[in-house]
Scaffold this motif. Structure first.
Motif, PDB file in Angstrom:
ATOM      1  N   ASP A 118       0.862  -1.181   0.000  1.00  0.00           N
ATOM      2  CA  ASP A 118       0.000   0.000   0.000  1.00  0.00           C
ATOM      3  C   ASP A 118       0.899   1.232   0.000  1.00  0.00           C
ATOM      4  O   ASP A 118       2.086   1.141   0.323  1.00  0.00           O
ATOM      5  N   ALA A 119       0.335   2.367  -0.365  1.00  0.00           N
ATOM      6  CA  ALA A 119       1.094   3.626  -0.370  1.00  0.00           C
ATOM      7  C   ALA A 119       0.196   4.759   0.069  1.00  0.00           C
ATOM      8  O   ALA A 119      -0.985   4.798  -0.267  1.00  0.00           O
ATOM      9  N   MET A 120       0.765   5.670   0.830  1.00  0.00           N
ATOM     10  CA  MET A 120       0.115   6.923   1.218  1.00  0.00           C
ATOM     11  C   MET A 120       0.988   8.026   0.632  1.00  0.00           C
ATOM     12  O   MET A 120       2.132   8.208   1.073  1.00  0.00           O
ATOM     13  N   ILE A 121       0.461   8.725  -0.356  1.00  0.00           N
ATOM     14  CA  ILE A 121       1.217   9.759  -1.038  1.00  0.00           C
ATOM     15  C   ILE A 121       1.041  11.084  -0.294  1.00  0.00           C
ATOM     16  O   ILE A 121      -0.072  11.547  -0.108  1.00  0.00           O
ATOM     17  N   ASP A 122       2.158  11.681   0.118  1.00  0.00           N
ATOM     18  CA  ASP A 122       2.127  12.974   0.804  1.00  0.00           C
ATOM     19  C   ASP A 122       2.263  14.122  -0.185  1.00  0.00           C
ATOM     20  O   ASP A 122       1.639  15.167  -0.015  1.00  0.00           O
ATOM     21  N   SER A 123       3.123  13.947  -1.169  1.00  0.00           N
ATOM     22  CA  SER A 123       3.387  15.028  -2.116  1.00  0.00           C
ATOM     23  C   SER A 123       3.854  14.426  -3.426  1.00  0.00           C
ATOM     24  O   SER A 123       4.610  13.458  -3.444  1.00  0.00           O
ATOM     25  N   VAL A 124       3.400  15.043  -4.512  1.00  0.00           N
ATOM     26  CA  VAL A 124       3.819  14.605  -5.837  1.00  0.00           C
ATOM     27  C   VAL A 124       3.877  15.815  -6.767  1.00  0.00           C
ATOM     28  O   VAL A 124       3.042  16.710  -6.688  1.00  0.00           O
ATOM     29  N   GLY A 125       4.883  15.840  -7.598  1.00  0.00           N
ATOM     30  CA  GLY A 125       4.925  16.826  -8.663  1.00  0.00           C
ATOM     31  C   GLY A 125       5.252  18.246  -8.286  1.00  0.00           C
ATOM     32  O   GLY A 125       4.674  19.167  -8.846  1.00  0.00           O
ATOM     33  N   GLY A 126       6.200  18.457  -7.375  1.00  0.00           N
ATOM     34  CA  GLY A 126       6.646  19.816  -7.079  1.00  0.00           C
ATOM     35  C   GLY A 126       7.880  20.143  -7.907  1.00  0.00           C
ATOM     36  O   GLY A 126       8.412  19.278  -8.599  1.00  0.00           O
ATOM     37  N   GLU A 127       8.340  21.397  -7.838  1.00  0.00           N
ATOM     38  CA  GLU A 127       9.533  21.729  -8.617  1.00  0.00           C
ATOM     39  C   GLU A 127      10.802  21.145  -7.998  1.00  0.00           C
ATOM     40  O   GLU A 127      11.806  20.997  -8.676  1.00  0.00           O
ATOM     41  N   HIS A 128      10.755  20.796  -6.710  1.00  0.00           N
ATOM     42  CA  HIS A 128      11.890  20.155  -6.049  1.00  0.00           C
ATOM     43  C   HIS A 128      11.571  18.715  -5.671  1.00  0.00           C
ATOM     44  O   HIS A 128      12.387  17.832  -5.855  1.00  0.00           O
ATOM     45  N   ASP A 129      10.397  18.492  -5.102  1.00  0.00           N
ATOM     46  CA  ASP A 129      10.000  17.144  -4.679  1.00  0.00           C
ATOM     47  C   ASP A 129       9.278  16.437  -5.809  1.00  0.00           C
ATOM     48  O   ASP A 129       8.249  16.896  -6.289  1.00  0.00           O
ATOM     49  N   VAL A 130       9.836  15.320  -6.196  1.00  0.00           N
ATOM     50  CA  VAL A 130       9.192  14.481  -7.205  1.00  0.00           C
ATOM     51  C   VAL A 130       8.092  13.668  -6.534  1.00  0.00           C
ATOM     52  O   VAL A 130       6.957  13.626  -7.006  1.00  0.00           O
ATOM     53  N   LEU A 131       8.436  13.046  -5.398  1.00  0.00           N
ATOM     54  CA  LEU A 131       7.500  12.172  -4.702  1.00  0.00           C
ATOM     55  C   LEU A 131       7.907  12.047  -3.244  1.00  0.00           C
ATOM     56  O   LEU A 131       9.081  11.826  -2.944  1.00  0.00           O
ATOM     57  N   ILE A 132       6.940  12.201  -2.353  1.00  0.00           N
ATOM     58  CA  ILE A 132       7.133  11.893  -0.937  1.00  0.00           C
ATOM     59  C   ILE A 132       5.994  10.959  -0.567  1.00  0.00           C
ATOM     60  O   ILE A 132       4.820  11.297  -0.751  1.00  0.00           O
ATOM     61  N   ALA A 133       6.347   9.767  -0.058  1.00  0.00           N
ATOM     62  CA  ALA A 133       5.315   8.771   0.217  1.00  0.00           C
ATOM     63  C   ALA A 133       5.726   7.860   1.363  1.00  0.00           C
ATOM     64  O   ALA A 133       6.904   7.622   1.603  1.00  0.00           O
ATOM     65  N   SER A 134       4.700   7.357   2.049  1.00  0.00           N
ATOM     66  CA  SER A 134       4.873   6.280   3.016  1.00  0.00           C
ATOM     67  C   SER A 134       4.464   5.014   2.296  1.00  0.00           C
ATOM     68  O   SER A 134       3.407   4.965   1.654  1.00  0.00           O
ATOM     69  N   LEU A 135       5.292   3.988   2.414  1.00  0.00           N
ATOM     70  CA  LEU A 135       5.037   2.738   1.716  1.00  0.00           C
ATOM     71  C   LEU A 135       4.911   1.608   2.726  1.00  0.00           C
ATOM     72  O   LEU A 135       5.718   1.498   3.652  1.00  0.00           O
TER      73      LEU A 135
END
Length: 180
Positions: free
Chosen positions: A119-136
């Protein structure tokens, strides 16, 4: 101290971590006010989390190479580069391009690691610096495979940096409901 206690309990077996600060006045109150009303939910959650752990994944852009890549790939951006008075517009267009690329990169990265995660909980996606921040949520011991797979994927995307932290108790996946 709270995190250390939860980590030690997690090393011994499955846990349903409560958010800090959860304070109860006594063991009796814990059972009466916290455990009994949520018994069914706790048992379901314990069953679901058995044999699993959480890892935190953060994929970011190394800004310099990411901007150079965006400039090289876009003739519109290249035309504005060095043009007097176009700095502000160029900056906005670079940010938009990086965000667009980050959405694509995050989808590709998630596709690469998907077979390894439950499972995944996505915190952030698609910023100019952060590509992906997720709990897996992964099988116990699976964090290393996630890290290796993400690093292999990032090797084909030089501006992307990967950081995987874990194993952790499954905080992001341990929601319990008020039930009796």
């Amino acid at each position: 101290a709270h995190a250390r206690v939860v980590q030690q309990a997690f090393e011994a077996g499955v846990v349903v971590p409560l958010r800090f600060p959860t304070v109860v006045p006594s063991i009796d109150a814990t059972v009466r006010e916290l455990v009994r009303p949520r018994r069914d939910s706790l048992l379901r959650t314990l069953g679901r989390l058995e044999g699993l752990e959480e890892v935190r994944l953060r994929a970011t852009y190394d800004e310099g190479p990411a901007v150079l890549e965006a400039l090289a790939a876009s003739p519109r951006l290249a035309k504005l580069r060095g043009r007097p008075g176009a700095e502000h517009r160029l900056g906005e267009m670079i940010v938009a391009e990086l965000r667009h690329r980050a959405v694509q990169d995050s989808q590709a990265l998630l596709f690469a690691i998907r077979p390894l995660i439950e499972d995944a909980m996505i915190d952030s996606v698609g910023g100019e610096h952060d590509v992906l921040i997720a709990s897996l949520l992964v099988r116990r011991g699976g964090g290393r495979a996630v890290d290796e797979t993400a690093e292999r994927w990032a090797a084909g995307r030089p501006p992307v940096r990967i950081r995987v932290v874990g194993p952790l108790p499954p905080y992001s996946f341990a929601a319990i409901n008020e039930e009796s």
